[in-house]
Design an enzyme around this catalytic site. Structure first.
Site, mmCIF file in Angstrom:
data_model
loop_
_atom_site.group_PDB
_atom_site.id
_atom_site.type_symbol
_atom_site.label_atom_id
_atom_site.label_comp_id
_atom_site.label_asym_id
_atom_site.label_seq_id
_atom_site.Cartn_x
_atom_site.Cartn_y
_atom_site.Cartn_z
ATOM 1 N N HIS C 434 10.152 5.502 6.329
ATOM 2 C CA HIS C 434 8.905 4.854 5.489
ATOM 3 C C HIS C 434 9.577 4.018 4.940
ATOM 4 C CE1 HIS C 434 4.246 3.883 4.724
ATOM 5 N NE2 HIS C 434 4.150 5.565 4.816
ATOM 6 N N ASP C 438 6.223 0.812 8.081
ATOM 7 C CA ASP C 438 4.941 2.045 7.590
ATOM 8 C C ASP C 438 4.779 2.445 8.777
ATOM 9 O OD1 ASP C 438 4.454 -1.047 4.905
ATOM 10 O OD2 ASP C 438 5.585 1.243 5.178
#
Lengths: 325, 324, 462
Positions: C434, C438
Site C-alpha cells: 500500500h 492503493d
C-alpha cells in the site's frame, strides 16, 4: 608476588607515606588506638601517637573544616570517615571551602587533603551506611574522585592521592575490603585519569564501577561460552574520568553499557553517555545503555537489598539487550 | 586603659587603625560611585580589634576571617592597593580579581581568606593550630568572627577540638551586637561569649573592643599562651560598626540613631588619640603627620586600583587543581 | 527447645571467624553475660557471651579449635535442664543446618530487579545507526535500500557490510549454487552438512562425498544448552537464513494488504487441456498453470504498470520489463527463479524457460543471475489443497499473486433463473504494498486477472 587484602594494600600505602612525610596525619572516629573500624590504620597509633593518629569526637563538619585549615598551613591531613555517608554533615566545608580553596587563592594555597571512607551497598548496612554519593563530587569543580576495585589499584591510587596537592575522595567499597589480590613489593603509583581495560573484547564495551566490576566479569565469563566477547573497562578514577579509553573501545565495538550500583539520574553513566555521544557519535551502532541500582534509599532486609543492585543475571540481560539493539 | 606601651608602639597602633578607617571610607565612597561590583561590608568602628590582635602576629601566623574582613586583611599586612584593586575586580587585587571582598587571600602575609560563609574560619583556624603543633612550630592560628557565629555548629565543634587537643588557636569574637540586623539578644539567651569557653575547658577574656590597648593586652596574653603550647583562648571583644551591615543597605529599623551616636562617641581612633595626648604621649602634630601620610597612601591605592586592568577571561578556569 | 549458638558477625564485613578457645565446657551451666568462647577475626580476638541462661552442649562434630567457621555456622547449643539436643536424638538428624542462615552474604533468592535501562523506540522506518551510516559512506554503500536487523529495524553495521558484499558482487547473491554429486548430496543430508557453506568453502569444483564427510567430522559441536530428549536440532542453513531475513524485512517494511477473489477457472482448465493434448508439442513442456498465469499477468501488468513498480530513492520506478519470479519449493527451501521479459515471450517460450529454471532449482544448480531482477512474483500452493493465503511480497516488488487450488464446485450461473452448474473454481490472493499503490487500483488489477482467467481470448491475442 604476594597477596594482600584491599584494606591491607591501602594501609600499606598509608604506612609508607606516613613514614616518608611527617606532615601526614589521620583524623577520624576510632582511627587512633583502635586502628579504625575497618582496620584502616591498624598498628599506626603505636608507631606515631595521637598527634598523627587523631581520634575525634563525632564532629564531621568540624574535623573536615579543621583539616582544610591544616592543609592550608602546611600539613597533609587524611580524613577517615569510616562510612562515607558521614561526609554529608560536612558538605558545606567541603564544597565551599575545601574544593574552592585553590581557586580562591589563585593557586597560592594548595589543598593536600585525602578524604576516605567505605561506600556501597552490601552487608545489610541499610540506608545510612550504604551511600556513595559520587556524582555530586564529580560535578563540583575541585575534587578528585577515586574508586579502586582491587588491592593493586587501591595501593597505587592511594599513594598518588597522598602525594598530590588536590583534595581527593578515596572511596573503598565495603564488599571489596576483604578481597585479595597481587600487590608488588616495589613502590608504584597509579596516576589518576587512567582507566584499566580489565578484559578485552569485540562485541560490546561495558564500563563497570566499584563492586560491579566483579559481577560484570562473571557475566562476561558466561557470555564467553556462547562466543560473545565483551570488553570491560574499570575507570578507577571518575574525576578525572578517562573518556579516551572508553571512546577507543567504542570505536572498536560500537556498543556501550555502563553498570553502576549507584542511582541512574545524573549519575556517572549519564555523564559518560553524554560524552561518548558527543565525541563518539559516529562509532555508535546502538544507543548507549545504562544499568543502575534502583533509585531508592537502601533497604535493610537482604531480600530487598539484593533487589536494588544489579546482579550477574541482570547484567547478563542488559548486555544481551544491548547486543540485540 | 593604658598599658606600658611606648609612644612609638602606640602611634603604630593608631596608624594602623587610621589606615583601616581611611581605606574603608574610600571603599564606601567607591561603592557609592559604582566602582565595586560586589558586596562591601565595612569595618568602620571596629578597627581596634583587628589592630590590637594582629600587632602580635607575624606573616607566619595564619588569620582566618569572615565577610567583614578588610580590617583583618590590612592589619595582617595586605597592602591597601591590593585590597582596593581586589574590590574593584582587577587582576592586581590580592585575590587576582577572583574573590572580591569576601574571598580575600594573601597567604604570603598569612591572610588565609575572608569568607562569605559564617563558621568555616573557626574550623580552619583550629586546623592551622593543629598543623602548627604537628610541625612543632610556635605559630598560631587566629579566627575572627562575629556575634552571629557563636550559635553556629562550627563554633561549638571548632572550640571543642581546639580545647581537647590544646591547639595554638585564638578565637576572636567581634561582638557588634547585630548579625546583619538580628540583635544578639534575639539569637541567644546567653550573650556572654567568654562564658562559653568554660564549656570547653578553655581560657577566655572579655575585652572592650573599642580600646585598642585593652585588645592589645588581652590578645598578647592569649597569643603568648598559644605560642607556649598552653592551648587556645577565646576573646570576646565588645565593639560596634557605625555603618550599615553592607554598603548599599539601609541602616534603619533595627537600631536607633541615638545608639549609633553613642558608639561614635567611643570611636577607638579618636579615643586613643585623646588619651595619648592627655597622658603626654604625643602631640597633635604627630597625629597630623600620620593623617597626611595615610591620606596619601589611600589616595594612591585608589588610583592604582582604578587604573589596573581586569583579569583575562581566558584564565577564568585556572587554579581549580594544583597541576594547572 | 535447644538454642543454637552460631558464629556471630563481629564486624560490618566479617564473613568468617576462627574458633580460638572454649571458656566453658560441654555440660557447664552458663549465665547471661558469661563468656563462652573466643573468636579471632581480622586479627582481633573477640569474646562471645551468652544471651541467656542454660547448659552448654557442644556436639561431638562441633568445629575444632583453630578452624575457620563462616558467620552463621553452628558451633554449639544452649539447653534448659531436661531438654535434649539434636545430636543426641538417634533417629532424625533434623535441622542439620542452622535455620539462622548467614546474613552476611545475600541469600540466592530469585529476585527480579527493574534495572534502569534506557532504550530508543518509535521511529519512522528505516533508521540507521550513526556507525552504520559512517561505514556506509566510507564503503560507498547505498544504505537506503538496505534492510535493518537492529531490534527496532534499525540498519546497523553488519547490515551495511552485508549489503556491500551483495552490491559489489551481484554474482554472489542470495543463495550460492552448488555443484554436487548425488552421493555427496545424500551424505550431506544424512550428516546434516550445510551444502551452501561447504560450497562456498570449496569454490568451483564439484563437492564430493569425501568433502562432505570431512566437513561433518571437523565440525565442532558446541550446543549452547544441553539437548533435551525428543528435540531435533538443525543448524541454520544459508537459504533458511536468507529467507528468514527477507521475509522479516518484507513484513516490517511493506504496508501489505491481501485481496482475495474467487475465479471461475473453467476456461483456463479447458485451455490447458487443449495445450496438453497437443501431440505436436510432445517434445516441449506443457505450459503449467503458473506459466499461464505468468503470461496473463504480464499482459495485465502492461496495462497497469503501477503494479509492476518499486521504490528507488526518491522515486517510484515502473519497470518496462515484466520479470516474473516463480516461487519454487525445493529440498533446500524456498527459491524464486525469474523468467525475464515475459511480456515479449510467447507462452511456449515462457513454459520452456520456467521448466528449465524449476529443474535447476530442484537440482540445486540455479545461478544467482537466475534469481535476480524480478518485478512481480507468483506463488502457487494449489497442489497442497490451499485455497487462499497471504503471500509475502518479494521486496523490492510491489505485489505478489498467490494461487490456490482449482476445485469443481456448484455455482450459480444464472441467478435470475436460479440455474446452477459445476464450474472449476479457484481463489486468487493478491498481496500488494500500500505504500506504492492503493487498494482500488490493486483491486482493479486483480479484477483484470480474474477477467483474463475467465476469458482467455482477451490476453491470448497479445
Amino acid at each position: 608476588m604476594r597477596e594482600l587484602t584491599f584494606t591491607a594494600a591501602a594501609r600499606e600505602a598509608l604506612t609508607e607515606e606516613m613514614a616518608r612525610d611527617s606532615r601526614i596525619f589521620v583524623v577520624g572516629e576510632g582511627i587512633g588506638v583502635r586502628g579504625g573500624n575497618f582496620n584502616t590504620t591498624l598498628g599506626l597509633y603505636e608507631q606515631y601517637g595521637p598527634m598523627r593518629l587523631r581520634d575525634t569526637p563525632i564532629v564531621e563538619r568540624g574535623f573536615v573544616g579543621m583539616c582544610t585549615g591544616a592543609a592550608m598551613t602546611g600539613a597533609r591531613p587524611v580524613v577517615d570517615f569510616m562510612f562515607f555517608d558521614f561526609i554529608l554533615d560536612s558538605l558545606g566545608e567541603l564544597i565551599n571551602q575545601t574544593a574552592k580553596m585553590q581557586y580562591m587563592s589563585s593557586g597560592r594555597l594548595k589543598m593536600p587533603i585525602v578524604l576516605r571512607g567505605s561506600i556501597g551497598i552490601g552487608s545489610a548496612s541499610a540506608t545510612h551506611h550504604s551511600g556513595s554519593y559520587l556524582p555530586m563530587f564529580v560535578n563540583i569543580p575541585g575534587f578528585r574522585v577515586v574508586i579502586p576495585t582491587n588491592p593493586y589499584d587501591a595501593k597505587g591510587l592511594f599513594k598518588t592521592a597522598l602525594r598530590g596537592d588536590d583534595p581527593v575522595l578515596f572511596l573503598e567499597h565495603k564488599l571489596l575490603l576483604n578481597s585479595k589480590g597481587h600487590v608488588p613489593e616495589e613502590e608504584y603509583f597509579i596516576p589518576f585519569g587512567q582507566a584499566a581495560i580489565v578484559r578485552e573484547g569485540q562485541h560490546a564495551t561495558v564500563v563497570a564501577l566499584g563492586s560491579m566490576v566483579r559481577k560484570v566479569q562473571e557475566a562476561c565469563d558466561e557470555l564467553a561460552k556462547e562466543g560473545v566477547s565483551i570488553e570491560v573497562i574499570d575507570p578507577r578514577t571518575i574525576a578525572p574520568l578517562d573518556v579516551a579509553t572508553v571512546l577507543q573501545s567504542v570505536h572498536k565495538t560500537g556498543r556501550l553499557l555502563i553498570v553502576d550500583e549507584n542511582f541512574g539520574p545524573c549519575g556517572i553513566g549519564a555523564e559518560l553517555s553524554a560524552q561518548v555521544m558527543e565525541s563518539g557519535f559516529d562509532d555508535l551502532d546502538a544507543p548507549v545503555m545504562r544499568l543502575n541500582g534502583l533509585h531508592t534509599p537502601t533497604p535493610y532486609s537482604p531480600a530487598l537489598e539484593a533487589a536494588v543492585v544489579p546482579n550477574t543475571q541482570t547484567i547478563l540481560q542488559a548486555i544481551r539487550d544491548l547486543l540485540a539493539e | 586603659m593604658m598599658t606600658n606601651l611606648s609612644k612609638e608602639q602606640s602611634l603604630a597602633l593608631w596608624r594602623k587603625m587610621l589606615l583601616i578607617r581611611r581605606s574603608e571610607e574610600q571603599l564606601a565612597k567607591s561603592y557609592a560611585a559604582g566602582m565595586i561590583p560586589g558586596a562591601c561590608h565595612t569595618y568602620i568602628g571596629e578597627e581596634a580589634v583587628a589592630t590590637g590582635v594582629c600587632a602580635h602576629l607575624t606573616y607566619e601566623d595564619a588569620v582566618f576571617s569572615t565577610h567583614r574582613g578588610h580590617g583583618h586583611a590590612l592589619a595582617k599586612g595586605v597592602p591597601p592597593r591590593e585590597l582596593i584593586a581586589e574590590l574593584f575586580g582587577r587582576v592586581t587585587g590580592c585575590s587576582r580579581g577572583r574573590g572580591g571582598s569576601m574571598h580575600l587571600f594573601s597567604p604570603e602575609v598569612g591572610m588565609m581568606g575572608t569568607s562569605g560563609i559564617v563558621g568555616p574560619c573557626i574550623l580552619q583556624a583550629t586546623g592551622a593550630g593543629y598543623s602548627f603543633k604537628l610541625q612543632n612550630t610556635d605559630r598560631v592560628g587566629v579566627a575572627f568572627f562575629g556575634d552571629g557565629a557563636v550559635s553556629n555548629g562550627a563554633f561549638h565543634e571548632g572550640l571543642n577540638m581546639a580545647a581537647i587537643w590544646d591547639l595554638p588557636t585564638i578565637f576572636v569574637c567581634e561582638d557588634n551586637m547585630y548579625a546583619t540586623e538580628v540583635p544578639f539578644t534575639d539569637a541567644t539567651r546567653n550573650q556572654d561569649v567568654a562564658a562559653r569557653a568554660a564549656t570547653y575547658g578553655m581560657n577566655a577574656l572579655t575585652v572592650d573592643g573599642n580600646d585598642v590597648l585593652a585588645v592589645y593586652q588581652a590578645a598578647g596574653e592569649a597569643i603568648q599562651r598559644a605560642r607556649a603550647g598552653n592551648g587556645p583562648s577565646l576573646l570576646h571583644c565588645k565593639t560596634y560598626r557605625t555603618r550599615p551591615h553592607s554598603e548599599g543597605m539601609r541602616d534603619g529599623g533595627y537600631r536607633t540613631v541615638e545608639e549609633v551616636e553613642y558608639w561614635k562617641q567611643r570611636d577607638p581612633i579618636t579615643t586613643l588619640k585623646a588619651n595619648m595626648i592627655a597622658a603626654g604621649q604625643g602631640v597633635e602634630a604627630d597625629f597630623e603627620a600620620i593623617e597626611a601620610e595615610i591620606k596619601a597612601v589611600v589616595e594612591d591605592a585608589a588610583d592604582f586600583a582604578k587604573n589596573s586592568p581586569y583579569p583575562d577571561p581566558d584564565t577564568a578556569a585556572n587554579y581549580i587543581y594544583s597541576a594547572q | 527447645m535447644a538454642t543454637e549458638i552460631v558464629m556471630p558477625r563481629l564486624g560490618w564485613t566479617m564473613e568468617e571467624g576462627t574458633l580460638v578457645e572454649w571458656l566453658k565446657h560441654d555440660g557447664d551451666t552458663v549465665k547471661v553475660g558469661e563468656i563462652m568462647f573466643t573468636v579471632e577475626s581480622d586479627k582481633a580476638l573477640n569474646e562471645v557471651e551468652a544471651f541467656e541462661d542454660g547448659i552448654l552442649r557442644i556436639p561431638p562434630d562441633s568445629p575444632a579449635l583453630g578452624s575457620v567457621i563462616p558467620v552463621g555456622g553452628l558451633i554449639a547449643y544452649l539447653v534448659k535442664a531436661g531438654e535434649s539436643v539434636p545430636f543426641e536424638k538417634s533417629s532424625t538428624p533434623a535441622a542439620a543446618q542452622s535455620p539462622q542462615q548467614s546474613l552476611a552474604t545475600a541469600p540466592s533468592q530469585p529476585v527480579t530487579i527493574a534495572p534502569t535501562i534506557s532504550s530508543a523506540n518509535g521511529h519512522v522506518m528505516p533508521t540507521i545507526s550513526p556507525r552504520a551510516r559512517r561505514i556506509a559512506d566510507e564503503l560507498g554503500v547505498d544504505w537506503k535500500t538496505v534492510t535493518g536487523s537492529g531490534r527496532s529495524g534499525r540498519i546497523i553495521e553488519r547490515d551495511v557490510r552485508a549489503a556491500l558484499s551483495q552490491q559489489a558482487a551481484p554474482a554472489a547473491q542470495t543463495s550460492q549454487p552448488v555443484e554436487i554429486s548425488p552421493v555427496a548430496r545424500r551424505a550431506a543430508q544424512e550428516l546434516g552438512v550445510d551444502l551452501n557453506e561447504l560450497g562456498a568453502k570449496i569454490g568451483d569444483r564439484r563437492i564430493t562425498r569425501e568433502d562432505v564427510e570431512q566437513a561433518a567430522a571437523s565440525r565442532s559441536s558446541a550446543p549452547v544448552s544441553p539437548p533435551t530428549v525428543g528435540d531435533t536440532r538443525i543448524p541454520i542453513s544459508r537459504v533458511r537464513k536468507i529467507t528468514s531475513e527477507r521475509m522479516s524485512a518484507s513484513s516490517q517494511i511493506t504496508a501489505s494488504v491481501t485481496l482475495t477473489t474467487e475465479v471461475d477457472a473453467t476456461e483456463l482448465v479447458k485451455l490447458r487441456k487443449q495445450l496438453k493434448g497437443d501431440a505436436s508439442a510432445a517434445n516441449r513442456p506443457v505450459p503449467s498453470y503458473n506459466d499461464l498465469l505468468a503470461k496473463l499477468c504480464s499482459v495485465a501488468l502492461a496495462e497497469m504498470p503501477m503494479l509492476n513498480a518499486r521504490f528507488e530513492g526518491d522515486e517510484i520506478v515502473m519497470s518496462a520489463s515484466v520479470n516474473i519470479g516463480l516461487a519454487v519449493d525445493t529440498e533446500r527451501g524456498l527459491l524464486v527463479p525469474v523468467v525475464r521479459d515475459v511480456q515479449s515471450k510467447s507462452l511456449r517460450q515462457v513454459a520452456t524457460e520456467s521448466a528449465a529454471l524449476i529443474e535447476s532449482a530442484r537440482a540445486g544448480s540455479l545461478k544467482a543471475d537466475d534469481m535476480r531482477a524480478s518485478t512481480f512474483s507468483i506463488s502457487n500452493l494449489g497442489m497442497y489443497e490451499i485455497d487462499a493465503f497471504t503471500p509475502i511480497i518479494n521486496l523490492p516488488e510491489c505485489a505478489i499473486l498467490g494461487i490456490g487450488r482449482i476445485v469443481p464446485k456448484i455455482v450459480v450461473v444464472d441467478a435470475e433463473n436460479e440455474r446452477t452448474a459445476i464450474r472449476h473454481m479457484m481463489f486468487l490472493s493478491l498481496t500488494f504494498d500500500h505504500r506504492l499503490v492503493d487498494g482500488a487500483p490493486s483491486a482493479r488489477f486483480l479484477q483484470r486477472i480474474k477477467q483474463f482467467i475467465e476469458q482467455p481470448y482477451l490476453w491470448l491475442v497479445g
